[in-house]
Motif scaffolding. Structure first.
Motif, PDB file in Angstrom:
ATOM      1  N   UNK A 159       4.530  26.012  11.231  1.00 50.43           N
ATOM      2  CA  UNK A 159       4.290  26.563  12.573  1.00 50.43           C
ATOM      3  C   UNK A 159       3.467  25.623  13.446  1.00 50.43           C
ATOM      4  N   UNK A 160       2.711  24.727  12.833  1.00 49.38           N
ATOM      5  CA  UNK A 160       1.883  23.793  13.618  1.00 49.38           C
ATOM      6  C   UNK A 160       2.716  22.662  14.208  1.00 49.38           C
ATOM      7  N   UNK A 161       3.949  22.519  13.736  1.00 42.56           N
ATOM      8  CA  UNK A 161       4.826  21.527  14.343  1.00 42.56           C
ATOM      9  C   UNK A 161       4.834  20.193  13.622  1.00 42.56           C
ATOM     10  N   UNK A 162       5.201  19.149  14.367  1.00 42.23           N
ATOM     11  CA  UNK A 162       5.464  17.829  13.787  1.00 42.23           C
ATOM     12  C   UNK A 162       4.195  17.189  13.228  1.00 42.23           C
ATOM     13  N   UNK A 163       4.389  16.198  12.363  1.00 42.71           N
ATOM     14  CA  UNK A 163       3.252  15.413  11.872  1.00 42.71           C
ATOM     15  C   UNK A 163       3.372  15.098  10.397  1.00 42.71           C
ATOM     16  N   UNK A 164       2.458  14.270   9.925  1.00 48.38           N
ATOM     17  CA  UNK A 164       2.441  13.857   8.526  1.00 48.38           C
ATOM     18  C   UNK A 164       1.399  14.647   7.748  1.00 48.38           C
ATOM     19  N   UNK A 165       1.710  14.943   6.489  1.00 46.62           N
ATOM     20  CA  UNK A 165       0.804  15.701   5.621  1.00 46.62           C
ATOM     21  C   UNK A 165       0.093  14.758   4.662  1.00 46.62           C
ATOM     22  N   UNK A 166      -1.189  15.050   4.447  1.00 47.30           N
ATOM     23  CA  UNK A 166      -1.980  14.248   3.507  1.00 47.30           C
ATOM     24  C   UNK A 166      -2.904  15.164   2.729  1.00 47.30           C
ATOM     25  N   UNK A 215       6.119  19.889  -0.078  1.00 48.00           N
ATOM     26  CA  UNK A 215       4.958  19.640  -0.956  1.00 48.00           C
ATOM     27  C   UNK A 215       3.938  20.779  -0.858  1.00 48.00           C
ATOM     28  N   UNK A 216       4.115  21.644   0.144  1.00 49.16           N
ATOM     29  CA  UNK A 216       3.177  22.764   0.329  1.00 49.16           C
ATOM     30  C   UNK A 216       3.832  24.048  -0.163  1.00 49.16           C
ATOM     31  N   UNK A 217       3.102  24.805  -0.978  1.00 48.55           N
ATOM     32  CA  UNK A 217       3.655  26.059  -1.504  1.00 48.55           C
ATOM     33  C   UNK A 217       3.544  27.164  -0.452  1.00 48.55           C
ATOM     34  N   UNK A 218       4.466  28.118  -0.524  1.00 49.82           N
ATOM     35  CA  UNK A 218       4.338  29.327   0.306  1.00 49.82           C
ATOM     36  C   UNK A 218       3.165  30.149  -0.205  1.00 49.82           C
ATOM     37  N   UNK A 219       2.464  30.917   0.603  1.00 52.13           N
ATOM     38  CA  UNK A 219       2.749  31.232   1.998  1.00 52.13           C
ATOM     39  C   UNK A 219       2.189  30.197   2.982  1.00 52.13           C
ATOM     40  N   UNK A 235       0.870  -1.173   0.000  1.00 47.28           N
ATOM     41  CA  UNK A 235       0.000   0.000   0.000  1.00 47.28           C
ATOM     42  C   UNK A 235       0.907   1.222   0.000  1.00 47.28           C
ATOM     43  N   UNK A 236       0.705   2.132  -0.944  1.00 46.31           N
ATOM     44  CA  UNK A 236       1.545   3.326  -1.004  1.00 46.31           C
ATOM     45  C   UNK A 236       0.673   4.502  -1.459  1.00 46.31           C
ATOM     46  N   UNK A 237       0.593   5.548  -0.616  1.00 49.65           N
ATOM     47  CA  UNK A 237       1.499   5.815   0.473  1.00 49.65           C
ATOM     48  C   UNK A 237       0.770   6.280   1.734  1.00 49.65           C
ATOM     49  N   UNK A 238       1.548   6.340   2.806  1.00 48.54           N
ATOM     50  CA  UNK A 238       1.131   6.985   4.048  1.00 48.54           C
ATOM     51  C   UNK A 238       1.365   8.509   3.908  1.00 48.54           C
ATOM     52  N   UNK A 239       1.293   9.243   4.994  1.00 50.57           N
ATOM     53  CA  UNK A 239       1.489  10.701   4.959  1.00 50.57           C
ATOM     54  C   UNK A 239       2.975  11.034   4.781  1.00 50.57           C
ATOM     55  N   UNK A 240       3.222  12.293   4.359  1.00 52.02           N
ATOM     56  CA  UNK A 240       4.620  12.707   4.150  1.00 52.02           C
ATOM     57  C   UNK A 240       5.090  13.678   5.237  1.00 52.02           C
ATOM     58  N   UNK A 241       6.387  13.591   5.507  1.00 49.91           N
ATOM     59  CA  UNK A 241       7.016  14.556   6.421  1.00 49.91           C
ATOM     60  C   UNK A 241       7.525  15.775   5.667  1.00 49.91           C
ATOM     61  N   UNK A 242       7.515  15.691   4.350  1.00 53.84           N
ATOM     62  CA  UNK A 242       8.120  16.707   3.490  1.00 53.84           C
ATOM     63  C   UNK A 242       7.240  17.966   3.401  1.00 53.84           C
ATOM     64  N   UNK A 243       7.670  19.039   4.056  1.00 53.33           N
ATOM     65  CA  UNK A 243       6.909  20.307   4.009  1.00 53.33           C
ATOM     66  C   UNK A 243       7.045  20.967   2.640  1.00 53.33           C
TER      67      UNK A 243
END
Ligand code: FMN
Length: 342
Positions: free
Chosen positions: A261-268, A250-254, A240-248
């Motif tokens: 700022x929200x701290x640790x965790x996985x992004x989905x 993948x999110x564009x600024x701003x 099964x692929x994939x779980x959440x990512x740690x890679x910030x």
């Protein structure tokens, strides 16, 4: 009328975990209705994968119904399969709150739930009353306090309780929210884990029950190739692929600054889509059809799911898009998959 669309403004004004608990409270009431509608899926959506007959390739990813409390509702909404869990062998509270954040403007969720689990005994007991006709997978993890070196004992303990109640088992070695868990993806650690789990499967006479492995999107291409070889050689049933990512990244600024700022965790959700697809394509190339792959990560439309199936995935799972779009998305996906109109 789309009830979820009507409720969403209220739900999204609440703290995400409070909204989750309210939605589950309502869901439990719905599950007690005697005549929940049972959608009939067109034959075009059926497929036999892993020896199981899936009425549709679309399933609910792990983490939403961790305790298998709303199975009749998911079935009624049209999912062909539901992956419950992650279930840990012993109950544990998970990380301190707040640990769940949504960013609706980007279709993004950040979570560091940390395997809040009622424990395998409670969940197994609940599964004894599971509805017929829905394929249920049991996603297993280890308790936080269990040292990495003893992880296999935890997976085995959870397996012994959960496996007899489900159609397939998924080993979660890819949550970023349990310290050290992802180290189990390293081939030296993964091999004994998979071999050990296949042994317990045999001991329990469940040789025919599929055993899958759920992977992170944050692995290097060469690591993915090595993992695929370990999985195929060990003799597990699928990935099964994939779980959440740690890679910030993948999110564009701003928005990225706010997410960081929200701290640790996985992004989905939507921002994970391209990365998860790239990882899946690498895995599929490496697999060369030797095992089926379940696509997950950033899928939010019929087009996304058809894309994953066209890439070679056997099934697809969603989570974040369901939170933002509500259950009507399931019907829209099915209509799109049948009509092949995106
Ligand atoms: C709040 C939350 C909790 C999750 N918990 C789990 C979990 O317990 N076990 C697991 O394997 N995946 C878990 N996931 C990951 C999802 O199953 C899925 O792999 C990931 O969210 C990517 O799919 P999506 O972009 O459709 O959400 C969780 C995801 C979210 C958003």
């Amino acid at each position: 009328m789309d009830l979820y669309a009507a409720l969403r403004p209220l739900l999204f004004r609440l703290d995400p975990e409070t909204a989750h608990n309210l939605a589950f409270w309502l869901g439990e009431r719905v599950c007690s209705w005697p005549h929940l509608p049972q959608p009939q899926h067109p034959d075009a959506l059926r497929r036999t994968i892993l020896g199981l007959d899936f009425p549709t390739p679309l399933g609910l990813a792990a983490g939403l119904d961790k305790g298998a409390t709303l199975l009749p509702l998911w079935q009624s909404l049209g999912f062909g399969h539901v992956e419950i869990g992650t279930v840990t062998p012993r109950p544990q509270p998970g990380n301190p709150k707040p640990r769940l954040f949504r960013f609706p403007e980007a279709g993004l969720i950040l979570n560091r739930m940390g395997f809040n689990s009622e424990g395998a005994e409670v969940v197994a007991a609940r599964l004894r009353n599971r509805p017929a006709g829905l394929i249920v997978g049991g996603n297993l993890g280890k308790n936080k306090e269990t040292p990495e070196a003893q992880a296999l004992d935890d997976y085995r303990a959870a397996y012994r309780l959960i496996a007899p109640q489900v159609d397939y088992v998924a080993l979660n070695v890819s949550s970023p929210n349990t310290p050290g868990l992802r180290n189990l993806q390293a081939p030296e650690a993964l091999k004994p884990l998979l071999v050990g789990m296949l042994e317990v499967r045999k001991e329990m006479g469940l040789e025919r029950q599929p055993l899958l492995l759920k992977l992170a999107p944050d692995l290097a291409p060469e690591d993915l190739d090595a993992i695929v070889e370990v999985a195929v050689t060990a003799g597990i049933s699928g990935l099964i692929a994939t779980n959440t990512t740690l890679d910030r990244g993948v999110v564009a600024e701003p928005l990225r600054t706010r997410v960081v700022a929200k701290g640790a965790g996985g992004l989905s959700g939507a921002p994970l889509k391209a990365k998860a697809r790239e990882v899946r394509r690498r895995i599929l190339a490496s697999l060369r059809g030797r095992l089926p792959l379940v696509a997950c990560g950033g899928l939010g439309s019929a087009e996304d799911i058809q894309g994953a199936l066209d890439d070679g995935a056997a099934l697809a799972q969603i989570y974040s898009a369901l939170i933002f779009e509500g259950p009507a998305l399931i019907t829209r996906i099915h209509q799109g998959l049948v009509a092949k109109e995106f």
